[in-house]
Design a protein around this motif. Structure first.
Motif, PDB file in Angstrom:
ATOM      1  N   THR A 368       0.867  -1.177   0.000  1.00 47.68           N
ATOM      2  CA  THR A 368       0.000   0.000   0.000  1.00 47.68           C
ATOM      3  C   THR A 368       0.903   1.225   0.000  1.00 47.68           C
ATOM      4  O   THR A 368       1.890   1.268   0.739  1.00 47.68           O
ATOM      5  N   LYS A 369       0.549   2.205  -0.810  1.00 46.98           N
ATOM      6  CA  LYS A 369       1.345   3.426  -0.910  1.00 46.98           C
ATOM      7  C   LYS A 369       0.466   4.635  -0.593  1.00 46.98           C
ATOM      8  O   LYS A 369      -0.678   4.717  -1.047  1.00 46.98           O
ATOM      9  N   ILE A 370       1.024   5.571   0.172  1.00 52.86           N
ATOM     10  CA  ILE A 370       0.322   6.792   0.573  1.00 52.86           C
ATOM     11  C   ILE A 370       1.090   7.984   0.007  1.00 52.86           C
ATOM     12  O   ILE A 370       2.289   8.138   0.279  1.00 52.86           O
ATOM     13  N   ILE A 378      -2.635  14.084   2.843  1.00 51.76           N
ATOM     14  CA  ILE A 378      -2.681  12.904   1.976  1.00 51.76           C
ATOM     15  C   ILE A 378      -3.499  13.226   0.725  1.00 51.76           C
ATOM     16  O   ILE A 378      -4.621  13.724   0.821  1.00 51.76           O
ATOM     17  N   ILE A 379      -2.936  12.914  -0.437  1.00 59.46           N
ATOM     18  CA  ILE A 379      -3.646  13.184  -1.696  1.00 59.46           C
ATOM     19  C   ILE A 379      -3.801  11.924  -2.548  1.00 59.46           C
ATOM     20  O   ILE A 379      -4.389  11.976  -3.625  1.00 59.46           O
ATOM     21  N   GLY A 380      -3.296  10.798  -2.060  1.00 57.40           N
ATOM     22  CA  GLY A 380      -3.450   9.557  -2.824  1.00 57.40           C
ATOM     23  C   GLY A 380      -3.228   8.339  -1.951  1.00 57.40           C
ATOM     24  O   GLY A 380      -2.392   8.362  -1.034  1.00 57.40           O
ATOM     25  N   ARG A 381      -3.999   7.282  -2.220  1.00 53.29           N
ATOM     26  CA  ARG A 381      -3.818   5.989  -1.553  1.00 53.29           C
ATOM     27  C   ARG A 381      -3.879   4.930  -2.636  1.00 53.29           C
ATOM     28  O   ARG A 381      -4.861   4.873  -3.394  1.00 53.29           O
ATOM     29  N   TYR A 382      -2.872   4.082  -2.706  1.00 55.79           N
ATOM     30  CA  TYR A 382      -2.770   3.094  -3.772  1.00 55.79           C
ATOM     31  C   TYR A 382      -2.465   1.728  -3.164  1.00 55.79           C
ATOM     32  O   TYR A 382      -1.491   1.565  -2.436  1.00 55.79           O
ATOM     33  N   GLY A 386      -7.487   1.499  -1.615  1.00 58.44           N
ATOM     34  CA  GLY A 386      -7.266   2.670  -2.463  1.00 58.44           C
ATOM     35  C   GLY A 386      -7.310   2.331  -3.942  1.00 58.44           C
ATOM     36  O   GLY A 386      -7.873   1.315  -4.348  1.00 58.44           O
ATOM     37  N   GLU A 387      -6.682   3.180  -4.744  1.00 56.51           N
ATOM     38  CA  GLU A 387      -6.662   2.999  -6.199  1.00 56.51           C
ATOM     39  C   GLU A 387      -5.496   2.108  -6.604  1.00 56.51           C
ATOM     40  O   GLU A 387      -4.710   1.653  -5.769  1.00 56.51           O
ATOM     41  N   ASP A 388      -5.375   1.874  -7.924  1.00 54.61           N
ATOM     42  CA  ASP A 388      -4.310   0.993  -8.413  1.00 54.61           C
ATOM     43  C   ASP A 388      -3.095   1.797  -8.871  1.00 54.61           C
ATOM     44  O   ASP A 388      -3.075   3.028  -8.811  1.00 54.61           O
ATOM     45  N   ASP A 389      -2.076   1.082  -9.333  1.00 55.76           N
ATOM     46  CA  ASP A 389      -0.831   1.737  -9.744  1.00 55.76           C
ATOM     47  C   ASP A 389      -1.020   2.647 -10.953  1.00 55.76           C
ATOM     48  O   ASP A 389      -0.305   3.639 -11.104  1.00 55.76           O
ATOM     49  N   GLU A 390      -1.974   2.300 -11.788  1.00 55.61           N
ATOM     50  CA  GLU A 390      -2.235   3.157 -12.952  1.00 55.61           C
ATOM     51  C   GLU A 390      -2.693   4.537 -12.506  1.00 55.61           C
ATOM     52  O   GLU A 390      -2.280   5.559 -13.059  1.00 55.61           O
ATOM     53  N   ALA A 391      -3.547   4.573 -11.493  1.00 48.25           N
ATOM     54  CA  ALA A 391      -4.008   5.851 -10.945  1.00 48.25           C
ATOM     55  C   ALA A 391      -2.844   6.600 -10.296  1.00 48.25           C
ATOM     56  O   ALA A 391      -2.759   7.839 -10.376  1.00 48.25           O
ATOM     57  N   MET A 392      -1.936   5.844  -9.656  1.00 52.12           N
ATOM     58  CA  MET A 392      -0.758   6.467  -9.039  1.00 52.12           C
ATOM     59  C   MET A 392       0.124   7.120 -10.106  1.00 52.12           C
ATOM     60  O   MET A 392       0.570   8.265  -9.946  1.00 52.12           O
ATOM     61  N   ASN A 393       0.363   6.396 -11.184  1.00 54.20           N
ATOM     62  CA  ASN A 393       1.184   6.948 -12.278  1.00 54.20           C
ATOM     63  C   ASN A 393       0.557   8.220 -12.838  1.00 54.20           C
ATOM     64  O   ASN A 393       1.256   9.211 -13.105  1.00 54.20           O
ATOM     65  N   LYS A 394      -0.754   8.191 -13.006  1.00 52.70           N
ATOM     66  CA  LYS A 394      -1.476   9.342 -13.558  1.00 52.70           C
ATOM     67  C   LYS A 394      -1.360  10.549 -12.634  1.00 52.70           C
ATOM     68  O   LYS A 394      -1.149  11.679 -13.086  1.00 52.70           O
ATOM     69  N   LYS A 395      -1.487  10.291 -11.331  1.00 49.00           N
ATOM     70  CA  LYS A 395      -1.414  11.379 -10.351  1.00 49.00           C
ATOM     71  C   LYS A 395      -0.047  12.035 -10.359  1.00 49.00           C
ATOM     72  O   LYS A 395       0.083  13.276 -10.360  1.00 49.00           O
ATOM     73  N   LEU A 396       1.012  11.226 -10.387  1.00 46.92           N
ATOM     74  CA  LEU A 396       2.359  11.776 -10.385  1.00 46.92           C
ATOM     75  C   LEU A 396       2.644  12.553 -11.675  1.00 46.92           C
ATOM     76  O   LEU A 396       3.339  13.574 -11.652  1.00 46.92           O
TER      77      LEU A 396
END
Length: 402
Positions: A368-370, A378-382, A386-396
């Motif tokens: 799990t990544k915060i 906190i602006i993201g939980r993966y 939470g969401e998946d890695d694709e959402a994490m990549n998009k956020k960054l």
């Protein structure tokens, strides 16, 4: 895969916040062919009260009696040591304050049927819904358990690293094969909870599932429970899980912590104010965590010069050497690393463990990544809940650009 479970009138009486009176139950057994011997029954008797009783079985017949505050899951078994590890012949069922009977024509506890418990009728419905999936999953699960025992034996025998890696590769492959069935099981469980929001079985299921659900989904399930069910033992635990998940979800301030890192230096989250920080909750023994490390290294290489930092928080408090070895092997010493701070002696005694960072972020599965913004919010939980890695990549990418 992540590493990490129709009696309304009765339940309403039992689960009310004020209804803490213990009511009597009796459980009689008729297990044809069972040798004369002691059988053991374990269950929670009240708030954090765990009880184990024994009864002498004569010609397969025995009787237990006691008192319950609410329906609970009980386990009946023959061998205390085997039961401790989930092995041996045993029966699991839902008990309540009633006259119940457990019967088996084969002499095996695991094939016994319980009557007299309305909560068990709900469990029977769930078991039937799960059965087609379980039938397909079972051969893979059996193969995994067999291979895992061989792997543990190889570790104890201090087999070469190449041999251990071969076992881990095969185990990971089996996990991947089981994943679709676990997902189907989760869908089945959620359907059951939706249809039976005030069944004790649903409350227990939700307690098991909620930590891996998106916060809004978990809150929606909880909101559909009656006030009385929300005040049940499981209902209160669900609320506690949701509160923890909320604390580790977007919009909440990130919990401040100070730790000693892998190199013996002090590290505080406050030091990183003004930067975007990814807390990576992982462990040396978590295959999916380590499979994701090459991608995490790519992200760090891509964005670190733009104000992006990573702090690895490992669930390896019981094995520092494995932690350090994994950091070395995976080449992730390029960012800071600390341990979560889990104290098992406190956890087993249900005592507060204020040094456990995972508790403050509602972490119950790995990885799990915060993601925390420069202001400490906190602006993201993966991952879990939470969401998946694709959402994490998009956020960054939104934050730092391509």
């Amino acid at each position: 895969m992540k590493y990490s479970l129709i009696a309304l009138p009765f339940l309403a009486l039992q689960f009310g916040a004020q209804a803490q009176e213990k009511l009597p139950f009796t459980l009689t057994g008729d297990i044809k062919g069972l040798p004369n011997r002691y059988v053991y029954l374990s269950y929670t008797e009240g708030d954090k009260e765990y009880r184990t009783d024994s009864a002498l079985s004569k010609n397969g017949q025995f009787t237990f009696s006691g008192k319950l505050v609410q329906p609970v899951e009980g386990r009946l078994y023959l061998d205390k040591n085997a039961a401790r590890y989930g092995e041996g012949d045993m029966a699991s069922f839902f008990m309540e304050a009633a006259s119940m009977k457990l019967t088996s024509a084969t002499g095996r506890l695991k094939e016994a049927k319980l009557t007299g418990s309305k909560s068990q009728l709900d469990q029977d419905l769930l078991t039937a819904a799960r059965a087609p999936i379980q039938k397909k999953l079972q051969p893979l699960s059996d193969a995994f358990n067999k291979l895992n025992k061989e792997y543990i034996a190889a570790i104890r025998a201090k087999k070469p690293e190449a041999t251990l890696e071969s076992y881990k590769t095969k185990l990971d492959k089996l996990k991947d094969q089981m994943e679709p069935y676990y997902e189907a099981m989760e869908k089945t469980d959620k359907t059951f909870i939706t249809r039976h929001p005030n069944a004790y079985v649903s409350a227990q299921l939700l307690r098991f599932r909620v930590s891996n659900m998106p916060l809004q989904e978990g809150e929606a399930f909880y909101a559909k429970m009656s006030p009385a069910m929300q005040q049940s033992a499981d209902g209160l635990e669900i609320k506690k899980e949701l509160d923890g998940l909320r604390a580790g979800s977007p919009g909440s301030p990130a919990h401040e912590f100070t730790k000693t890192d892998i190199n013996g230096k002090s590290i505080s989250l406050a030091e990183f104010k003004g930067k975007y920080v990814m807390l990576d909750f992982w462990a040396s023994w978590c295959g999916p965590c380590r499979k994701g490390n090459p991608h995490l290294k790519e992200l760090y290489s891509k964005y670190s010069a733009k104000g992006f930092e990573i702090i690895g928080i490992s669930d390896d408090d019981s094995n520092h050497e494995a932690w350090k070895k994994a950091v070395n092997q995976d080449g992730i010493g390029i960012w800071r690393h600390v341990l979560r701070g889990l104290d098992w002696s406190k956890r087993e005694k249900n005592l507060p463990n204020p040094e456990d960072v995972s508790d403050y972020y509602g972490i119950h599965s790995l990885p799990t990544k915060i993601l925390i913004d420069p202001n400490g919010v906190i602006i993201g939980r993966y991952g879990g809940g939470g969401e998946d890695d694709e959402a994490m990549n998009k956020k960054l990418k939104e934050i730092f650009g391509a």
